[in-house]
Design a protein around this motif. Structure first.
Motif, short mmCIF file in Angstrom:
data_model
loop_
_atom_site.label_atom_id
_atom_site.label_comp_id
_atom_site.label_asym_id
_atom_site.label_seq_id
_atom_site.Cartn_x
_atom_site.Cartn_y
_atom_site.Cartn_z
N GLU A 83 0.82 -1.22 0.00
CA GLU A 83 0.00 0.00 0.00
C GLU A 83 0.85 1.27 0.00
O GLU A 83 0.40 2.34 -0.42
N ILE A 86 1.09 3.14 -3.49
CA ILE A 86 0.08 4.09 -3.97
C ILE A 86 0.12 5.35 -3.12
O ILE A 86 -0.02 6.48 -3.63
N LEU A 87 0.37 5.19 -1.81
CA LEU A 87 0.47 6.39 -0.95
C LEU A 87 1.68 7.23 -1.37
O LEU A 87 1.60 8.46 -1.46
N ARG A 90 0.99 9.09 -4.68
CA ARG A 90 0.10 10.24 -4.48
C ARG A 90 0.90 11.42 -3.91
O ARG A 90 0.76 12.55 -4.36
N ARG A 100 -13.91 10.70 -7.58
CA ARG A 100 -14.51 9.36 -7.67
C ARG A 100 -15.99 9.51 -8.06
O ARG A 100 -16.85 9.73 -7.20
N ARG A 128 -12.25 13.61 -2.92
CA ARG A 128 -11.54 13.23 -1.70
C ARG A 128 -10.16 13.90 -1.70
O ARG A 128 -9.40 13.73 -2.66
N TYR A 135 -3.81 10.29 7.22
CA TYR A 135 -3.01 9.37 6.40
C TYR A 135 -1.53 9.73 6.42
O TYR A 135 -0.68 8.85 6.32
N ASP A 246 -12.15 8.04 1.76
CA ASP A 246 -11.85 6.62 1.51
C ASP A 246 -13.07 5.78 1.86
O ASP A 246 -13.52 4.93 1.08
N GLU A 276 -7.02 5.20 -11.49
CA GLU A 276 -7.08 3.84 -10.94
C GLU A 276 -8.52 3.53 -10.54
O GLU A 276 -9.30 4.43 -10.21
N SER A 278 -11.34 2.39 -7.91
CA SER A 278 -11.36 2.71 -6.47
C SER A 278 -11.17 1.47 -5.61
O SER A 278 -10.94 1.58 -4.41
C1 IPM Z 1 -4.81 0.91 -0.40
C2 IPM Z 1 -5.14 2.13 0.40
C3 IPM Z 1 -3.87 2.82 0.80
C4 IPM Z 1 -6.08 3.09 -0.36
C5 IPM Z 1 -6.45 4.25 0.53
O1 IPM Z 1 -6.77 4.07 1.71
O2 IPM Z 1 -6.42 5.38 0.03
C6 IPM Z 1 -7.36 2.50 -0.92
O3 IPM Z 1 -8.23 2.07 0.06
C7 IPM Z 1 -8.04 3.50 -1.84
O4 IPM Z 1 -9.21 3.80 -1.62
O5 IPM Z 1 -7.40 3.95 -2.80
#
Ligand code: IPM
Ligand code: NAD
Ligand code: MG
Length: 356
Positions: A83, A86-87, A90, A100, A128, A135, A246, A276, A278
């Motif tokens: 994970e 992706i964090l 971003r 979204r 969002r 986070y 989220d 991507e 969701s």
């Molecule tokens: C995988 C995780 C880090 C991610 C988040 O919490 O942002 C996912 O749940 C999302 O919604 O993209």
């Protein structure tokens, strides 16, 4: 137009293969370059976001991302978990605005767990904030509790925080998006309990002064979760923080029939973006060829619209998706009696064939 293709883990490679087929069938000259990310990045290069993958994402004009995560990596130290990829993307790419859109295709009214009349005609946009909040707030960790009734015990802690400019910029994104739609913004917070979100409410209210043609309402997050399943069509644009967004976007996904239908765009200030679905890597169905690829295919359409200004090509993809649904083709997550059950690849082929 260079696109970084990051399939990731679980169903990521399966759904990405279909999105790539669709992109390659449009008759455009895209340069597609793939790289490992998430668990796949860790397995091949010892890190979920290998330097070469990050460099490719930075250099490309847009990123198309599958999903990351695999339970077999859940016991790794946090910085090495899938994970973090992706964090990290971003944060490194400054993708603070996550769009979204939850749209119910009329053919899927019966696939939602909610009554058709509650969801039919649904078209809401969840915005969002994506690079702040609890986070990313520091400090965080596990320590010896310094005071209070639990003094001396171990405690876990995170920090919720938002800087004023972070709230301002996401509020502007929301009001501007609303101006192009139903002209209504619902800002979701927890101002009744949290300082961070009283501050959020005050700043959003201030930014609203520049957008008097847009109606603004504030709603507490617990009520928003309830209203999303009670009367979702009352919303137009929802703007909220990273964690609430989220949770609420997964909730909104079910209004559309399945989380396999919800695409997303994560944008920076200049509309460079990562696109991507969701949903996650769905380890429970990975490798079975049954994952719904439509959220990823629709994310590719969002990429063409937002990062490349190719509205016509985006419309072609979205029309093709509508057509396959009208033909009655359904992956298992959206299946109902009277329709035809297909797998991931068949669904991808149907979209390719439906491109006009
Ligand atoms: C995988 C995780 C880090 C991610 C988040 O919490 O942002 C996912 O749940 C999302 O919604 O993209
Ligand atoms: N952006 C991301 O990469 C992202 C997002 C969410 C979760 N994750 C990760 O994914 C892993 C699994 O998380 P989870 O199970 O909580 O969430 P998930 O979204 O992966 O799956 C939740 C449920 O939805 C189903 N589902 C998801 N996508 C689907 C699709 N395209 N077609 C049909 N069904 C689909 C799954 O089978 C599962 O039953 C975890 O490691 C998590 O951290 C990654
Ligand atoms: Mg999520």
């Amino acid at each position: 137009m260079k696109i970084a293709i990051l399939p990731g883990d679980g169903i990521g490679p399966e759904i990405m293969a279909q999105a790539v087929r669709v992109l390659n069938s449009l008759g455009e000259k895209f340069e597609l370059e793939s790289a490992d990310v998430g668990g796949a990045g860790y397995a091949a290069h010892g890190h979920p976001l290998p330097p070469a993958t990050l460099a490719l994402a930075k250099e490309a004009d847009a990123v198309l991302f599958g999903a990351v995560g695999d339970y077999k990596y859940d016991s790794l130290e946090r910085s090495l978990r899938p994970e973090q990829a992706i964090l990290g993307l971003r944060k490194e790419l400054g993708l603070f605005a996550n769009l979204r859109p939850a749209i119910l295709y009329p053919e899927l009214a019966g696939a939602s767990t909610l009554k058709p009349e509650v969801v039919s005609g649904l078209d809401i946009l969840i915005i969002r904030e994506l690079t702040g909040d609890i986070y990313f707030g520091k400090p965080r960790g596990v320590r010896e509790c310094p005071d209070g009734p639990f003094k001396g015990e171990r405690e876990g802690f995170d920090t919720m925080r938002y800087a004023e400019s972070e709230i301002r910029r996401i509020a502007h994104v929301a009001f501007q998006a609303a101006q192009k739609r139903g002209k209504r913004v619902t800002s979701v917070d927890k101002a009744n309990v949290l300082e961070t979100f009283q501050f959020w409410r005050d700043i959003v209210t201030d930014v609203h002064k520049d957008y008097q043609d847009v109606e603004l309402e504030h709603m507490y997050v617990d009520n928003a979760a309830m209203q999303l399943v009670r009367a979702p069509k009352k919303f137009d644009v929802i703007v909220t923080g990273n964690m609430f967004g989220d949770i609420l976007s997964d909730c909104a996904a079910m209004l559309t029939g399945s989380i396999g239908m919800l695409p997303s765009a994560s944008l920076d200030a200049s509309n460079k973006g990562l696109y991507e679905p969701s949903h996650g890597s769905a380890p429970d169905i990975a490798g079975k060829g049954v994952a719904n690829p439509l959220a990823t295919i629709l994310s590719a359409a969002m990429m063409l619209r937002f990062s490349f200004g190719k509205t016509e090509q985006a419309n072609r993809i979205e029309s093709a998706v509508k057509q396959v649904l009208a033909q009655g083709l359904r992956t298992p997550d959206i299946y109902e009696a009277g329709t035809t059950k297909v797998g991931t690849e068949e669904m991808g082929s149907a979209v390719v064939n439906a491109l006009k």
